[in-house]
Scaffold this motif. Structure first.
Motif, PDB file in Angstrom:
ATOM      1  N   ASP A   1       5.624   2.669   0.853  1.00 33.06           N
ATOM      2  CA  ASP A   1       4.727   1.799   0.078  1.00 33.06           C
ATOM      3  C   ASP A   1       3.432   2.509  -0.353  1.00 33.06           C
ATOM      4  OD1 ASP A   1       3.433   1.965   2.511  1.00 33.06           O
ATOM      5  OD2 ASP A   1       3.296  -0.193   2.850  1.00 33.06           O
ATOM      6  N   ASP A   2       3.424   3.847  -0.328  1.00 33.34           N
ATOM      7  CA  ASP A   2       2.214   4.587  -0.712  1.00 33.34           C
ATOM      8  C   ASP A   2       2.392   5.319  -2.029  1.00 33.34           C
ATOM      9  OD1 ASP A   2       0.241   4.575   1.743  1.00 33.34           O
ATOM     10  OD2 ASP A   2       2.288   4.613   2.509  1.00 33.34           O
ATOM     11  N   ILE A   3       1.401   5.144  -2.936  1.00 34.03           N
ATOM     12  CA  ILE A   3       1.417   5.880  -4.213  1.00 34.03           C
ATOM     13  C   ILE A   3       0.707   7.210  -3.991  1.00 34.03           C
ATOM     14  CG2 ILE A   3       0.600   5.937  -6.605  1.00 34.03           C
ATOM     15  CD1 ILE A   3       0.757   2.958  -6.716  1.00 34.03           C
TER      16      ILE A   3
ATOM     17  N   ALA B   1      -2.802   6.211  -1.884  1.00 31.28           N
ATOM     18  CA  ALA B   1      -3.237   4.910  -1.366  1.00 31.28           C
ATOM     19  C   ALA B   1      -2.071   3.927  -1.429  1.00 31.28           C
ATOM     20  CB  ALA B   1      -4.408   4.375  -2.187  1.00 31.28           C
ATOM     21  N   ASP B   2      -2.139   2.959  -0.546  1.00 30.54           N
ATOM     22  CA  ASP B   2      -1.214   1.821  -0.567  1.00 30.54           C
ATOM     23  C   ASP B   2      -1.979   0.700  -1.249  1.00 30.54           C
ATOM     24  OD1 ASP B   2       0.079  -0.570   0.083  1.00 30.54           O
ATOM     25  OD2 ASP B   2       0.513   0.022   2.149  1.00 30.54           O
ATOM     26  N   ILE B   3      -1.522   0.316  -2.427  1.00 31.49           N
ATOM     27  CA  ILE B   3      -2.263  -0.733  -3.170  1.00 31.49           C
ATOM     28  C   ILE B   3      -1.434  -2.007  -3.240  1.00 31.49           C
ATOM     29  CG2 ILE B   3      -3.750   0.808  -4.499  1.00 31.49           C
ATOM     30  CD1 ILE B   3      -0.576  -0.718  -5.930  1.00 31.49           C
TER      31      ILE B   3
ATOM     32  N   VAL C   1      -5.656  -1.898   8.996  1.00 31.61           N
ATOM     33  CA  VAL C   1      -5.384  -2.139   7.574  1.00 31.61           C
ATOM     34  C   VAL C   1      -4.184  -1.285   7.153  1.00 31.61           C
ATOM     35  CG1 VAL C   1      -7.619  -2.907   6.709  1.00 31.61           C
ATOM     36  CG2 VAL C   1      -7.236  -0.482   7.079  1.00 31.61           C
ATOM     37  N   GLY C   2      -3.210  -1.180   8.048  1.00 28.55           N
ATOM     38  CA  GLY C   2      -2.058  -0.348   7.738  1.00 28.55           C
ATOM     39  C   GLY C   2      -2.278   1.054   8.284  1.00 28.55           C
ATOM     40  N   LYS C   3      -1.193   1.806   8.328  1.00 28.85           N
ATOM     41  CA  LYS C   3      -1.284   3.175   8.831  1.00 28.85           C
ATOM     42  C   LYS C   3      -1.853   4.089   7.755  1.00 28.85           C
ATOM     43  CE  LYS C   3      -0.403   4.045  13.040  1.00 28.85           C
ATOM     44  NZ  LYS C   3      -1.623   4.287  13.796  1.00 28.85           N
ATOM     45  N   ASP C   4      -2.286   5.268   8.178  1.00 30.61           N
ATOM     46  CA  ASP C   4      -2.927   6.211   7.259  1.00 30.61           C
ATOM     47  C   ASP C   4      -1.923   6.851   6.312  1.00 30.61           C
ATOM     48  OD1 ASP C   4      -5.395   6.064   8.993  1.00 30.61           O
ATOM     49  OD2 ASP C   4      -3.846   6.709  10.366  1.00 30.61           O
ATOM     50  N   ASP C   5      -0.693   7.065   6.805  1.00 30.46           N
ATOM     51  CA  ASP C   5       0.371   7.593   5.957  1.00 30.46           C
ATOM     52  C   ASP C   5      -0.107   8.860   5.244  1.00 30.46           C
ATOM     53  OD1 ASP C   5       1.661   5.316   6.855  1.00 30.46           O
ATOM     54  OD2 ASP C   5       0.979   4.139   5.169  1.00 30.46           O
ATOM     55  N   PRO C   6      -0.198   9.963   6.013  1.00 35.83           N
ATOM     56  CA  PRO C   6      -0.925  11.148   5.559  1.00 35.83           C
ATOM     57  C   PRO C   6      -0.141  12.050   4.600  1.00 35.83           C
ATOM     58  CG  PRO C   6       0.066  11.578   7.675  1.00 35.83           C
ATOM     59  CD  PRO C   6       0.409  10.145   7.341  1.00 35.83           C
TER      60      PRO C   6
ATOM     61  N   GLY D   1      -4.044  -4.104  -2.982  1.00 39.85           N
ATOM     62  CA  GLY D   1      -5.342  -3.451  -2.737  1.00 39.85           C
ATOM     63  C   GLY D   1      -5.546  -3.052  -1.284  1.00 39.85           C
ATOM     64  N   GLN D   2      -4.460  -3.004  -0.505  1.00 39.54           N
ATOM     65  CA  GLN D   2      -4.553  -2.788   0.954  1.00 39.54           C
ATOM     66  C   GLN D   2      -5.503  -1.662   1.389  1.00 39.54           C
ATOM     67  OE1 GLN D   2      -0.924  -2.770   3.667  1.00 39.54           O
ATOM     68  NE2 GLN D   2      -1.551  -0.639   3.899  1.00 39.54           N
ATOM     69  N   ASP D   3      -5.356  -0.482   0.775  1.00 36.78           N
ATOM     70  CA  ASP D   3      -6.132   0.672   1.265  1.00 36.78           C
ATOM     71  C   ASP D   3      -7.473   0.851   0.563  1.00 36.78           C
ATOM     72  OD1 ASP D   3      -4.042   1.217   2.939  1.00 36.78           O
ATOM     73  OD2 ASP D   3      -3.416   3.072   1.958  1.00 36.78           O
ATOM     74  N   LEU D   4      -7.799  -0.002  -0.392  1.00 39.66           N
ATOM     75  CA  LEU D   4      -9.076   0.164  -1.107  1.00 39.66           C
ATOM     76  C   LEU D   4     -10.141  -0.625  -0.357  1.00 39.66           C
ATOM     77  CD1 LEU D   4      -7.887  -0.020  -4.836  1.00 39.66           C
ATOM     78  CD2 LEU D   4      -7.819   1.900  -3.232  1.00 39.66           C
TER      79      LEU D   4
ATOM     80  N   ARG E   1      -8.738   8.326   8.875  1.00 37.61           N
ATOM     81  CA  ARG E   1      -8.165   7.309   9.760  1.00 37.61           C
ATOM     82  C   ARG E   1      -8.670   5.956   9.285  1.00 37.61           C
ATOM     83  NH1 ARG E   1      -6.352   8.044  15.234  1.00 37.61           N
ATOM     84  NH2 ARG E   1      -6.000   5.853  14.943  1.00 37.61           N
ATOM     85  N   LEU E   2      -7.753   5.221   8.621  1.00 34.41           N
ATOM     86  CA  LEU E   2      -8.137   3.945   8.018  1.00 34.41           C
ATOM     87  C   LEU E   2      -8.752   2.958   8.994  1.00 34.41           C
ATOM     88  CD1 LEU E   2      -5.128   3.120   5.694  1.00 34.41           C
ATOM     89  CD2 LEU E   2      -7.514   3.105   5.006  1.00 34.41           C
ATOM     90  N   ASN E   3      -8.142   2.852  10.184  1.00 31.02           N
ATOM     91  CA  ASN E   3      -8.654   1.843  11.112  1.00 31.02           C
ATOM     92  C   ASN E   3     -10.041   2.209  11.607  1.00 31.02           C
ATOM     93  OD1 ASN E   3      -7.749   3.929  12.690  1.00 31.02           O
ATOM     94  ND2 ASN E   3      -7.079   2.610  14.362  1.00 31.02           N
TER      95      ASN E   3
END
Ligand SMILES: O=C(COP(=O)(O)O)[C@@H](O)[C@H](O)[C@H](O)COP(=O)(O)O
Ligand SMILES: [Mg+2]
Ligand SMILES: [Mg+2]
Ligand SMILES: [Mg+2]
Length: 364
Positions: free
Chosen positions: A51-53, A12-14, A228-233, A92-95, A219-221
């Motif tokens: 930017d993804d953990i 996730a990108d937090i 809300v940002g890209k999925d960054d798989p 908290g972007q991806d939560l 797919r986040l969107n």
């Protein structure tokens, strides 16, 4: 039957440091501290791409384990608290959900998990990408498991010669279909050549049905209904001895293919193979990056990682990616650098069309 191990990669990108470029070291330390204290895990490795953990975890609780997903969710919540304290960008972007409800799928984080009986020796590669979408894996997975010009093992390894089964997901209609390759590659390419909609979820060895590869297809969107940002798989591939050799699994990335993502999730650009330390997207928030970490599993212990794309043999791919990036950037807001309207993550088209509505005249 021997003991089964589950390898879970949850990401996730937090919150970014700085902007959407990297993860703050304190967030990575926080995640590592929480996973270190968990009795659920056999082993773990905390890392990042851009930017993804990424939480790479082994355990015996199987796929979709509520306990493991909750551990990951709570880890991301704690990291978000750090991001808020440090006023990092987009904390908290991806939560997307307010509280955990049994499974992180559909809540924002990306998930790739596989359960298998460990072989005598179990080499695996975890791929992680930033500034792109799950369909970015279609081309390299196809090359690894279906293209003999990439994977000579498909011809000369008797264990690979029978081919592989590809599970393809339709992310818009939420359906899945399985193709048997090589017999059905032409049919399959009709779909996976459109990676914005159809994504290879998993690959299985024919005959044994052993899992060979699996990816995150969230797919986040589509979940959030807004950008809300890209999925960054992420993607996991098992290697050697009936699966692609490590070098065959890395080979597709020597040719930086074009993926969707990059600036504002709305551009096409080359996927650049990089080390973890050089995975920060910079130019025009990119170009999109991919990292490949190799691990030897031993009773679930993660020995590694080998940061494969740190190797000099990927220098030319990076140079090529920079040249392609330079060329396609010169097109600015024109397609095909800018994605087709249907694919764009942010679009002002409705507002501009509304404002100019009365100025459009019918052409006789
Ligand atoms: O795609 C991007 C970020 O994606 P990511 O967080 O990695 O999923 C960036 O290019 C941003 O869209 C861009 O920096 C604008 O960000 P905002 O100002 O809209 O947050
Ligand atoms: Mg971000
Ligand atoms: Mg990202
Ligand atoms: Mg993202």
């Amino acid at each position: 039957m021997g003991k089964k191990i589950t390898l879970s990669v949850i990401k996730a990108d937090i919150g970014g440091f700085v902007g959407h470029s990297n993860v703050h070291p304190e967030c990575l330390e926080t995640a590592g501290g929480i996973l270190a204290g968990s009795p659920l895990l056999i082993d773990y490795h905390v890392t990042h791409v851009g930017d993804d953990i990424n939480l790479i975890m082994t355990h015996e609780l199987g796929k979709n384990s509520g306990e493991i997903h909750e551990l990951a969710w709570n880890t991301f919540l704690s990291c978000t608290a750090v991001a808020k304290k440090l006023k990092l960008y987009g904390a908290g972007q991806d939560l997307l959900a307010d509280s955990f409800s049994g499974n992180v799928k559909g809540m924002g984080p990306g998930v790739a998990e596989m359960e298998f009986e460990e072989r005598t020796s179990e080499p695996v590669i975890v791929y992680m990408a930033d500034k792109t979408e799950p369909g970015a894996w279609n081309y390299p997975i196809y090359k690894m498991f279906a293209d003999p010009f990439n994977t000579i093992g498909l011809i000369i390894d008797p264990k690979m010669h029978g081919g592989f089964l590809f599970e393809v997901r339709d992310l818009i209609d939420n359906k899945k279909v399985t193709f048997s390759c090589p017999e059905e590659i032409y049919d399959m390419l009709v779909f996976i050549g459109a990676p914005g909609r159809y994504c290879i979820k998993s690959v299985y060895q024919k005959g044994t049905n052993e899992i060979a590869a699996t990816s995150s297809t969230q797919r986040l969107n589509l979940m959030a209904g807004r950008y809300v940002g890209k999925d960054d798989p992420v993607l996991i591939v098992r290697c050697q001895s009936g699966f692609p050799a490590v070098g065959e699994a890395l080979e597709p990335f020597a040719n930086p293919h074009m993926v969707s993502g990059w600036m504002r999730g709305s551009h096409s650009g080359p996927l650049m193979p990089v080390s973890v330390n050089t995975s920060s997207p910079t130019r025009f928030d990119g170009p999109p990056r991919v990292v490949a970490l190799g691990f030897q599993l031993a009773d679930g212990k993660l020995h590694g990682p080998q940061d494969f794309f740190a190797d000099v043999s990927y220098d030319l791919a990076r140079q090529k990616a920079n040249e392609i990036a330079n060329y396609i950037r010169s097109m600015g807001p024109f397609e095909p650098h800018r994605l087709h309207l249907d694919e764009m993550e942010y679009t002002t088209m409705p507002d501009v069309s509304k404002r100019l509505k009365d100025r459009f005249e019918k052409v006789e």
